[in-house]
Write an enzyme that holds these catalytic residues in place. Structure first.
Site, PDB file in Angstrom:
ATOM      1  N   HIS A  11      35.782  38.478  43.086  1.00  0.00           N
ATOM      2  CA  HIS A  11      34.262  38.855  43.834  1.00  0.00           C
ATOM      3  C   HIS A  11      34.002  38.256  45.088  1.00  0.00           C
ATOM      4  O   HIS A  11      34.842  37.661  45.574  1.00  0.00           O
ATOM      5  CB  HIS A  11      33.271  37.981  42.541  1.00  0.00           C
ATOM      6  CG  HIS A  11      33.578  36.407  42.805  1.00  0.00           C
ATOM      7  ND1 HIS A  11      33.018  35.710  43.741  1.00  0.00           N
ATOM      8  CD2 HIS A  11      34.238  35.767  42.107  1.00  0.00           C
ATOM      9  CE1 HIS A  11      33.155  34.502  43.728  1.00  0.00           C
ATOM     10  NE2 HIS A  11      34.073  34.308  42.586  1.00  0.00           N
ATOM     11  N   GLU A  84      36.057  32.835  35.124  1.00  0.00           N
ATOM     12  CA  GLU A  84      36.851  31.768  35.533  1.00  0.00           C
ATOM     13  C   GLU A  84      37.021  30.687  34.666  1.00  0.00           C
ATOM     14  O   GLU A  84      36.475  30.461  33.512  1.00  0.00           O
ATOM     15  CB  GLU A  84      35.806  31.049  36.895  1.00  0.00           C
ATOM     16  CG  GLU A  84      36.418  29.907  37.692  1.00  0.00           C
ATOM     17  CD  GLU A  84      37.698  30.169  38.386  1.00  0.00           C
ATOM     18  OE1 GLU A  84      38.959  30.236  37.731  1.00  0.00           O
ATOM     19  OE2 GLU A  84      37.835  30.654  39.738  1.00  0.00           O
TER      20      GLU A  84
END
Length: 215
Positions: A11, A84
């Protein structure tokens, strides 16, 4: 079975990335720079075939994926297994604060103890071994579902690290001595049940000149 081409993307930048504050599962949006990076990324990939765009359900990954998918009118398919690593009580803290508050657990983390657990916070922390199994399993599952196609997966720095290790057969205990860059393009092929690395860390689209052209 035909191979699958995978473009694996981290990202764009968030405010917490910029100040070295650990995000984990905390849902932080892109900052202004991250939004510009996402736009540049989308422009860089505009001429490439993509049959599907998949993202972590955390908004920093989802926003980046939406930039890539938007011009193609492709839906972004969300997968929480691409999140994550969960860092438990470390989440939301600066690295310096983690070291001060949790010196023993911080030392084990920095020493790459892959079975060490952080203290639990709002969420239960994962060991690196657990996180590796989750994230690589998710990538392989999406690759298996798209034989002969090209897919983009937008996730997080830790997920990219795990994919890199899986493709090169690197032990989990070894230091991360390779860059994992925001809004970078990283190319893999999935064939015969294995990930193969094609290229890593493409960021020419993020050069100041390239970004200025989007301003």
């Amino acid at each position: 079975m035909s191979s699958t081409n995978i473009i694996l993307i981290r990202h764009g930048e968030t405010a917490w990335n910029a100040e070295r504050r650990l995000q984990g599962h905390i849902d932080i949006a892109l900052n202004g720079e991250g939004q510009r990076q996402a736009e540049a990324l989308a422009a860089a990939l505009a001429g490439e075939r993509l049959d599907a765009v998949i993202a972590s359900d955390l908004q920093r990954a989802l926003q980046t994926a939406q930039a890539v998918a938007g011009a193609r009118r492709l839906p972004v398919r969300q997968d929480a297994a691409l999140r994550e690593r969960c860092y438990g009580g470390f989440e939301g803290l600066l690295y310096a604060e983690i070291e001060q508050r949790f010196p023993r657990e911080f030392a084990a983390w920095q020493a790459r103890d892959i079975d060490a657990l952080m203290p639990h916070g709002a969420r239960q922390a994962e060991s690196f071994r657990q996180f590796y199994a989750r994230s690589v399993g998710a990538i392989l599952s999406w690759a298996e579902a798209h034989p002969g196609q090209s897919i983009a997966i937008v996730a997080h720095g830790g997920v990219l690290e795990c994919a890199y290790r899986a493709a090169l057969g690197l032990p989990l205990e070894t230091p991360r001595n390779f860059p994992v860059l925001n809004a970078s393009i990283n190319r893999f092929e999935f064939a015969a049940g294995k990930l193969q690395l094609q290229s890593w860390g493409e960021v020419a689209h993020l050069a100041p000149r390239a970004l200025d052209e989007l301003s």
